[in-house]
Design an enzyme around this catalytic site. Sequence first.
Site, PDB file in Angstrom:
ATOM      1  N   ARG A  65       4.530  11.083  -2.436  1.00  0.00           N
ATOM      2  CA  ARG A  65       4.266  10.895  -1.010  1.00  0.00           C
ATOM      3  C   ARG A  65       5.534  11.083  -0.188  1.00  0.00           C
ATOM      4  O   ARG A  65       6.539  10.420  -0.423  1.00  0.00           O
ATOM      5  CB  ARG A  65       3.728   9.481  -0.796  1.00  0.00           C
ATOM      6  N   TYR A 105      10.821   9.134   1.080  1.00  0.00           N
ATOM      7  CA  TYR A 105      10.791   8.178  -0.027  1.00  0.00           C
ATOM      8  C   TYR A 105      11.406   8.690  -1.326  1.00  0.00           C
ATOM      9  O   TYR A 105      11.510   7.943  -2.287  1.00  0.00           O
ATOM     10  CB  TYR A 105       9.346   7.742  -0.296  1.00  0.00           C
ATOM     11  N   ASN A 163       7.987  -5.611  -0.567  1.00  0.00           N
ATOM     12  CA  ASN A 163       7.851  -4.445   0.291  1.00  0.00           C
ATOM     13  C   ASN A 163       6.366  -4.355   0.620  1.00  0.00           C
ATOM     14  O   ASN A 163       5.589  -3.779  -0.136  1.00  0.00           O
ATOM     15  CB  ASN A 163       8.348  -3.176  -0.405  1.00  0.00           C
ATOM     16  N   ARG A 214      11.943   5.103  12.649  1.00  0.00           N
ATOM     17  CA  ARG A 214      10.605   5.696  12.555  1.00  0.00           C
ATOM     18  C   ARG A 214       9.779   5.327  13.788  1.00  0.00           C
ATOM     19  O   ARG A 214      10.327   4.944  14.804  1.00  0.00           O
ATOM     20  CB  ARG A 214       9.968   5.244  11.242  1.00  0.00           C
ATOM     21  N   GLU A 237      12.544  -9.359   2.174  1.00  0.00           N
ATOM     22  CA  GLU A 237      11.739  -8.225   2.636  1.00  0.00           C
ATOM     23  C   GLU A 237      12.546  -6.950   2.429  1.00  0.00           C
ATOM     24  O   GLU A 237      13.716  -6.881   2.814  1.00  0.00           O
ATOM     25  CB  GLU A 237      11.408  -8.413   4.116  1.00  0.00           C
ATOM     26  N   PRO A 271       0.790  -1.222   0.000  1.00  0.00           N
ATOM     27  CA  PRO A 271       0.000   0.000   0.000  1.00  0.00           C
ATOM     28  C   PRO A 271       0.826   1.278   0.000  1.00  0.00           C
ATOM     29  O   PRO A 271       1.862   1.372   0.648  1.00  0.00           O
ATOM     30  CB  PRO A 271      -0.841  -0.102   1.273  1.00  0.00           C
ATOM     31  N   ASN A 272       0.315   2.212  -0.772  1.00  0.00           N
ATOM     32  CA  ASN A 272       0.821   3.579  -0.897  1.00  0.00           C
ATOM     33  C   ASN A 272       2.124   3.695  -1.666  1.00  0.00           C
ATOM     34  O   ASN A 272       2.577   4.802  -1.934  1.00  0.00           O
ATOM     35  CB  ASN A 272       0.944   4.255   0.484  1.00  0.00           C
ATOM     36  N   ALA A 276       3.041  -0.855   5.055  1.00  0.00           N
ATOM     37  CA  ALA A 276       2.414  -0.876   6.383  1.00  0.00           C
ATOM     38  C   ALA A 276       1.914  -2.260   6.770  1.00  0.00           C
ATOM     39  O   ALA A 276       1.852  -2.586   7.963  1.00  0.00           O
ATOM     40  CB  ALA A 276       1.274   0.130   6.436  1.00  0.00           C
ATOM     41  N   HIS A 287      12.501  -2.518   2.551  1.00  0.00           N
ATOM     42  CA  HIS A 287      11.886  -1.241   2.931  1.00  0.00           C
ATOM     43  C   HIS A 287      12.796  -0.121   2.454  1.00  0.00           C
ATOM     44  O   HIS A 287      14.021  -0.217   2.582  1.00  0.00           O
ATOM     45  CB  HIS A 287      11.674  -1.153   4.439  1.00  0.00           C
ATOM     46  N   ILE A 288      12.200   0.913   1.933  1.00  0.00           N
ATOM     47  CA  ILE A 288      12.947   2.056   1.424  1.00  0.00           C
ATOM     48  C   ILE A 288      13.554   2.846   2.582  1.00  0.00           C
ATOM     49  O   ILE A 288      14.719   3.237   2.548  1.00  0.00           O
ATOM     50  CB  ILE A 288      12.025   2.943   0.565  1.00  0.00           C
ATOM     51  N   SER A 289      12.764   3.050   3.621  1.00  0.00           N
ATOM     52  CA  SER A 289      13.246   3.792   4.787  1.00  0.00           C
ATOM     53  C   SER A 289      13.793   2.828   5.828  1.00  0.00           C
ATOM     54  O   SER A 289      13.552   1.621   5.779  1.00  0.00           O
ATOM     55  CB  SER A 289      12.102   4.614   5.396  1.00  0.00           C
ATOM     56  N   ASP A 348       1.831 -15.448   6.832  1.00  0.00           N
ATOM     57  CA  ASP A 348       1.496 -16.856   6.588  1.00  0.00           C
ATOM     58  C   ASP A 348       1.694 -17.231   5.119  1.00  0.00           C
ATOM     59  O   ASP A 348       2.140 -18.334   4.814  1.00  0.00           O
ATOM     60  CB  ASP A 348       0.064 -17.152   7.013  1.00  0.00           C
ATOM     61  N   HIS A 388       3.756  -4.611   9.330  1.00  0.00           N
ATOM     62  CA  HIS A 388       3.613  -4.471  10.774  1.00  0.00           C
ATOM     63  C   HIS A 388       2.255  -4.925  11.292  1.00  0.00           C
ATOM     64  O   HIS A 388       2.005  -4.859  12.495  1.00  0.00           O
ATOM     65  CB  HIS A 388       3.855  -3.010  11.172  1.00  0.00           C
TER      66      HIS A 388
END
Length: 141
Positions: free
Chosen positions: A18, A23, A72, A105, A96, A10-11, A75, A98-100, A85, A78
């Site tokens: 954004r 990002y 990625n 955070r 996995e 998402p996003n 959200a 993540h950009i940040s 699963d 988390h």
Amino acid sequence: MKHIIIINGPNLNLLGKREPEIYGHQTFEDYLDILQSKYSECKLEYFQSNIEGELIDKLHEVGFKYDGIILNAAAYTHTSVGISDAVKAIETPVVEVHISNTYAREDFRHVSYISPNAKGVILGFGLKSYDLAIESFIFSV
């Protein structure tokens, strides 16, 4: 030729618009063109959805026939036991991404439901995190 899919949650369709201070200013589609040129020895595919069930369906679809999945989940990382699963249920290794740096955070971003079932985790290197994930599949033995 390695067949790798990048699955973004998402996003991430809003990259370039954004929170550019976190990002960056580049869209993922523009960066994907760079990745495809840089890693021409791989067949790269891309899928993005804001819907948890669609991400799970895609993992099920590709999780027994691709050489690698770069995920990625944004959200959902988390919050989603379902995505965790799905990663656990498939055979294709998942990295996995993540950009940040999620540990720099909010506290809730310090927990990943995906990490325990992933081949590895790469975070905090901006869009270059995807390069590192691709290289982990190219150079793994």
